[in-house]
Design an enzyme around this catalytic site. Structure first.
Site, PDB file in Angstrom:
ATOM      1  N   LYS A  81       0.843  -1.199   0.000  1.00 48.18           N
ATOM      2  CA  LYS A  81       0.000   0.000   0.000  1.00 48.18           C
ATOM      3  C   LYS A  81       0.878   1.248   0.000  1.00 48.18           C
ATOM      4  O   LYS A  81       1.888   1.294   0.720  1.00 48.18           O
ATOM      5  CB  LYS A  81      -0.900  -0.036   1.241  1.00 48.18           C
ATOM      6  CG  LYS A  81      -1.954   1.064   1.319  1.00 48.18           C
ATOM      7  CD  LYS A  81      -2.837   0.877   2.551  1.00 48.18           C
ATOM      8  CE  LYS A  81      -3.952   1.889   2.653  1.00 48.18           C
ATOM      9  NZ  LYS A  81      -4.810   1.686   3.843  1.00 48.18           N
ATOM     10  N   SER A 156      -9.726   1.624   2.703  1.00 49.40           N
ATOM     11  CA  SER A 156      -8.858   2.431   1.868  1.00 49.40           C
ATOM     12  C   SER A 156      -7.797   1.619   1.133  1.00 49.40           C
ATOM     13  O   SER A 156      -7.228   2.104   0.157  1.00 49.40           O
ATOM     14  CB  SER A 156      -8.161   3.491   2.710  1.00 49.40           C
ATOM     15  OG  SER A 156      -7.319   2.880   3.685  1.00 49.40           O
ATOM     16  N   SER A 180      -9.902  -0.754   6.922  1.00 52.48           N
ATOM     17  CA  SER A 180      -9.307  -0.610   5.597  1.00 52.48           C
ATOM     18  C   SER A 180      -8.592  -1.835   5.053  1.00 52.48           C
ATOM     19  O   SER A 180      -8.199  -1.821   3.882  1.00 52.48           O
ATOM     20  CB  SER A 180      -8.335   0.560   5.577  1.00 52.48           C
ATOM     21  OG  SER A 180      -9.059   1.738   5.398  1.00 52.48           O
TER      22      SER A 180
HETATM   23  N1  GLN Z   1     -13.078   3.902   6.090  1.00 50.37           N
HETATM   24  C1  GLN Z   1     -12.550   4.334   7.337  1.00 50.37           C
HETATM   25  C2  GLN Z   1     -12.157   5.787   7.238  1.00 50.37           C
HETATM   26  O1  GLN Z   1     -12.442   6.369   6.255  1.00 50.37           O
HETATM   27  C3  GLN Z   1     -11.394   3.485   7.740  1.00 50.37           C
HETATM   28  C4  GLN Z   1     -10.158   3.804   7.011  1.00 50.37           C
HETATM   29  C5  GLN Z   1      -8.996   2.961   7.415  1.00 50.37           C
HETATM   30  O2  GLN Z   1      -9.129   1.926   8.077  1.00 50.37           O
HETATM   31  N2  GLN Z   1      -7.825   3.438   7.064  1.00 50.37           N
HETATM   32  O3  GLN Z   1     -11.589   6.366   8.101  1.00 50.37           O
END
Ligand code: GLN
Length: 487
Positions: A81, A156, A180
């Site tokens: 990532k 994400s 994410s």
């Molecule tokens: N979707 C969640 C957010 O927008 C979690 C994101 C993540 O785990 N990095 O914060």
């Protein structure tokens, strides 16, 4: 180079390398070929590090030829990532603000992977600074779900999930702050693990919300996820939250027999109306299978679940507003030469951050500001302790908690982008795990009838019970017999 190397699993790669039917270079080339053929439609990568990967594969092949010992992940092609630093490559975090930033150092997880002879193939797309649930918040391009390119891969870590689902890499790394890793794993039909907070060093991970962030693997099966986690985990003095407790038994993971296990189903995670019926039915079918295999399945209650999302959206933005203060145009990436220091900060941040990141910074700054701190941040920390207490109590009665990962399958690109609240609700079942710091795995458990898109089962365990959790997931995987995507 032909494409007939089976690079799907670590076991297949080991077999091919030891039997001499493939080299690290030929395995890498078959992934690069697949990227050339498929990734223009999926867009999982921001950077494909061809030369770097080829050099490393060649060096590994020389080592093998000489008969020298090789690492545990020899020849395993890994996608990373793009919020995890690799020396000499750009780290973009999916943001314009890191324009032209080249990392001068390796993250701990990168060092560990490469010490075990893994081949890192490139950096994957993500929602900007990992804020989002669809990868549409990337300032470069959205990633598409390989099962159906009209749909999002989740986020994400959408690029990392899609890359493994489409077999552009054998395994990948993501980061999970509120879901994410698990949510995109569920949307893309792959295994994704959020390890216990503190079990994997975040040195070199660009921080989003430091009390929640954790790095973990994506893989096509539980064994491979466990093998990668065995390499990633362990104490690192460069991350003060890294724990001295080790996760032993991940390599050559043993199945945990299902018979006699006590499995909890949180009633707050199975609410009619809130969940797509086809998600509910795939999960319920899997739970019945687990029960038939001899587990004692019982309803439990995690009563503070309903406060999870609200609590997270105070804590995560607060920490993000502090962590992202460093992106001011002085040290990293984009730098706008305004008239004077304050103006140049303002211009850089105005031009560099996208709308979701700005929204989070504003929310967080507000929640932390004097006069509001007690009402928001402090209150959220107290509720967080109650969410953790729910899990602590539940794990006195059950070995594992099982739930859906998400309320729906992968939604359509564009469907939620203008409605932040509906996007935030994509993580309703994953957020409490981060608030409590416990481990959880997302395991593909079936396909939705109408769309043919994958459904994920979430298995949660108590702190540092990651190994048994994955051993149980491996037993469930045997029962489910999920067929990974063939493209
Ligand atoms: N979707 C969640 C957010 O927008 C979690 C994101 C993540 O785990 N990095 O914060």
């Amino acid at each position: 180079m032909t494409e007939n190397h089976n690079t799907n699993t670590i076991a297949a790669i080991r077999l091919a390398l030891s039997g001499g039917s493939a080299t690290a270079s030929s395995i890498l080339e078959s992934c690069l070929n697949r990227i050339d053929r498929l990734d223009s439609g999926i867009k999982s990568f921001i950077t494909v590090a061809r030369d770097r990967a080829r050099d490393r594969a060649r060096a590994l092949d020389d080592k093998i030829k000489k008969g020298a010992a090789t690492g545990k992940l020899a020849g395993v092609v890994v996608a990373v990532k793009d919020n995890i630093n690799i020396s000499g490559l750009p780290t973009t975090c999916g943001s314009r603000i890191l324009n032209k930033y080249i990392s001068p150092y390796d993250a701990a997880v990168v060092q560990k992977l490469e010490r075990e002879d893994a081949i890192i193939i490139g950096k994957t797309n993500l929602d900007e600074f990992a804020m989002g649930s669809s990868t549409e918040n990337s300032s470069f391009f959205p990633t598409k779900n390989p099962w159906n390119t009209q749909h999002v891969p989740g986020g994400s870590s959408g690029g990392s999930a899609a890359a493994v689902a489409a077999n552009l890499a054998c395994v990948s790394l993501g980061s999970d702050t509120g879901g994410s890793i698990r949510q995109p794993a569920a949307f893309c039909g792959v295994v994704g693990v959020k390890p216990t907070y503190g079990s994997v060093s975040r040195y070199g991970l660009v921080a989003f919300a430091s009390s929640l962030d954790q790095i973990g693997p994506f893989a096509r099966n539980v064994d491979d996820a466990a093998a990668v986690l065995s390499v990633l985990s362990g104490r690192d003095t460069r991350d003060s939250t890294s724990s001295p407790r080790s996760l032993d038994g991940l390599e050559d993971l043993s199945r945990v027999p299902i018979k006699g296990l006590r499995i909890g189903l949180p009633e707050e995670y199975f609410i009619e109306g809130a969940m797509a019926p086809e998600v509910a039915s795939a999960v319920e079918k899997t739970v019945s299978t687990i029960e038939r295999a001899g587990a004692h399945v019982k309803k439990i209650s995690l009563p503070r679940t309903q406060y999870g999302v609200a609590t997270y959206y105070i804590i995560a933005p607060s920490e993000a507003s502090s962590n992202l203060a460093r992106f001011d145009g002085v040290k990293y990436g984009l730098s706008s030469s305004g008239s004077g220091l304050i103006d140049s900060y303002k211009e850089t941040r105005e031009a560099g951050f996208g709308p979701e990141v700005k929204r989070r910074i504003m929310l967080g700054t507000y929640a932390l500001s004097s006069g509001y701190y007690d009402a928001y941040y402090l209150a959220a920390q107290k509720v967080r302790a109650l969410v953790a207490e729910d899990f602590r109590r539940a794990f006195q009665e059950v070995d594992f908690i099982v739930s859906p990962v998400t309320t729906t399958t992968a939604f359509k690109i564009g469907e939620r982008i203008s409605d932040p609240l509906s996007m935030y609700l994509a993580d309703i079942f994953t957020i409490p795990v981060n608030l409590a710091g416990i481990p959880a795995v997302s395991l593909p458990c079936g396909l939705a009838d109408s769309s043919g898109l994958p459904v994920g089962l979430q298995i949660m365990a108590t702190h540092f019970d990651d190994v048994r959790m994955l051993g149980f997931a491996k037993s469930v995987e045997d029962l489910v017999q999920f067929k990974p995507l063939e493209i």
